[in-house]
Design an enzyme around this catalytic site. Structure first.
Site, PDB file in Angstrom:
ATOM      1  N   ASP A   9      -0.189   0.875  -0.298  1.00  0.00           N
ATOM      2  CA  ASP A   9       0.374   0.044   0.765  1.00  0.00           C
ATOM      3  C   ASP A   9       1.894   0.139   0.685  1.00  0.00           C
ATOM      4  OD1 ASP A   9       1.050  -1.864   2.606  1.00  0.00           O
ATOM      5  OD2 ASP A   9      -0.140  -3.483   1.704  1.00  0.00           O
ATOM      6  N   ASP A 105       0.893   2.106   7.519  1.00  0.00           N
ATOM      7  CA  ASP A 105       1.522   1.975   6.209  1.00  0.00           C
ATOM      8  C   ASP A 105       0.525   1.894   5.061  1.00  0.00           C
ATOM      9  OD1 ASP A 105       0.688  -0.503   7.165  1.00  0.00           O
ATOM     10  OD2 ASP A 105       2.126  -1.568   5.918  1.00  0.00           O
ATOM     11  N   GLU A 106      -0.758   2.096   5.350  1.00  0.00           N
ATOM     12  CA  GLU A 106      -1.754   1.995   4.269  1.00  0.00           C
ATOM     13  C   GLU A 106      -2.705   3.182   4.304  1.00  0.00           C
ATOM     14  OE1 GLU A 106      -3.842  -1.753   4.330  1.00  0.00           O
ATOM     15  OE2 GLU A 106      -2.070  -2.828   5.021  1.00  0.00           O
TER      16      GLU A 106
HETATM   17 MG    MG Z   1       2.501  -2.703   3.954  1.00  0.00          MG
END
Ligand code: MG
Length: 418
Positions: A9, A105-106
């Protein structure tokens, strides 16, 4: 065999990218605003300095400003986020072909059976170092035997930390956490559980499945499986196409658009962005849709099929402008515009190309498009502009960044920190 799954993350992703591109922003409380229209904008991401003032993700910008009057709000630069997201994804694919993005973002990675799986904590640390050194960003990593616990792990300690959750320790680490921390446990579920005094994952995990089924239904059963570490859902392969149905961008201009020239300028910019994203995904659009909102907030929408599937910004802009002319009567100025591509065809390379097909000759144009994409990603959108975008330099109504419709994002009914 027990699986070895990592969840990575990126920490405060949007804000971190902005600070990397403009280090001055590191020194001030800053946030990325989710809408150019500051009247209705919300906070999409913030840095730690803004967090210290109590600025929260998803609150209104005016609310945040009340807590932190010196808050610097910058517009989002979607192309930049896409660029770093893609770079990180490519890095993960160097270790395994099982990499599944979750939003921008992951990512999950399944490294089961690979040499790195013997010490996944060390792999997690290596990835954090590489993300820091090669991309200048920071991430937290969760390691576990299923996707749900891996995701909890990346959230457990941040920024820039590794958490390993095993079959032996998950009752100690996971079970004391609030039940709302489970993926897909929404507010409705958690408040219903709170009424019977179930607040932690551990309390929930020890309930009878038959009771959960009658109390919460099927979704509750799934959560019970998650809470007990029994989730077996696989990590998708790199080669599995992300199931994107459409790619679109929209914008609210700083001033209302007064005539066709204003509209054309905006449509060209939006179409270039949509085309760039199509090319990055190796997709072609079969249908183009235009979305218009006037200053009285009336909405107009119209779509048309392309004669031939396309990933050309010019082509998309021409169709979008034709659609605009068909649907708009200019009773009011235009407040916002959106361009969306749908009916996406598959891998460009798999397309049948005939030497007699005129589209074969568009290859050259596509290469130019790709060069433009790279330049824009590296140096910003304004490094290269279409002629029309340079008209009326006194009337620069287009915002720097575009945050609007996107694809691949995800909402589990919770606030999400980008
Ligand atoms: Mg994040």
């Amino acid at each position: 065999m027990e699986r070895v799954i990592l969840h990575i993350d990126q920490n405060c992703f949007f804000a971190s990218v902005e600070m990397k591109n403009n280090p001055e922003l590191r020194k001030v409380p800053m946030a990325v605003g989710g809408d150019q229209d500051q009247r209705h904008g919300i906070i999409l991401a913030k840095n730690a300095l803004a967090g210290a003032f109590g600025v929260r993700t998803a609150e209104a910008i005016w609310e945040a400003r009340r807590k932190c009057p010196n808050l610097v709000v910058v517009p989002g630069h979607y192309d930049q986020y896409n660029y770093y997201s893609q770079k990180a994804y490519e890095m993960y694919c160097q270790y395994t072909d099982r990499v599944e993005p979750f939003g921008l973002d992951e990512c999950w990675m399944d490294v089961t059976g690979s040499p790195e799986a013997r010490d996944p904590g060390a792999l997690a640390d290596t990835l954090r170092t590489r993300i820091r050194d090669e991309l200048g960003l920071s991430c937290s990593v969760g390691v576990s035997f299923n996707k749900i616990f891996a995701k909890l792990g990346s959230d457990y300690k941040k920024p820039d930390a590794t958490t390993v959750i095993t079959a032996e320790n998950f009752r100690d680490i996971v079970w004391p956490l609030p039940v709302g921390d489970l993926l897909f446990a929404g507010r409705a579920t958690t408040s219903k559980l709170a009424r019977i005094n179930i607040t932690t994952i551990g309390q929930f995990a020890r309930l009878e499945p038959s009771f959960i089924r009658s109390f919460l239904g099927k979704n509750g059963e799934m959560l019970w499986i998650y809470a007990n570490g029994l989730d077996e859902s696989p990590v998708a392969r790199c080669t599995d196409r992300r199931d994107i149905k459409s790619i679109g961008n929209s914008t609210t201009t700083a001033e209302d658009m007064m005539d066709e020239e204003d509209v054309w300028k905006t449509i060209v910019t939006l179409s270039e962005q949509v085309a760039g994203r199509l090319r990055r995904q190796r997709r072609m659009a079969g249908t183009i849709q235009v979305h218009v909102r006037d200053n009285a907030l009336h909405v107009y929408e119209r779509q048309m099929r392309a004669k031939e599937a396309t990933d050309s910004g010019e082509e998309i802009a021409r169709m979008a402008m034709a659609l605009f002319r068909l649907s708009y009567d200019w009773k009011n100025p235009v407040r916002s515009l959106g361009v969306r591509a749908s009916q996406l065809s598959g891998e460009e390379g798999q397309r049948q190309i005939s030497f007699f097909d005129p589209s074969y000759q568009t290859d050259e144009r596509r290469k130019i498009g790709e060069v433009i994409d790279t330049l824009r990603l590296r140096y910003g959108k304004k490094i290269i502009l279409r002629g029309v975008q340079l008209t009326r330099p006194d009337r620069d109504i287009l915002p720097d960044g575009q945050i609007g419709w996107n694809s691949g994002g995800f909402s589990a009914g919770k606030e999400k920190e980008f």
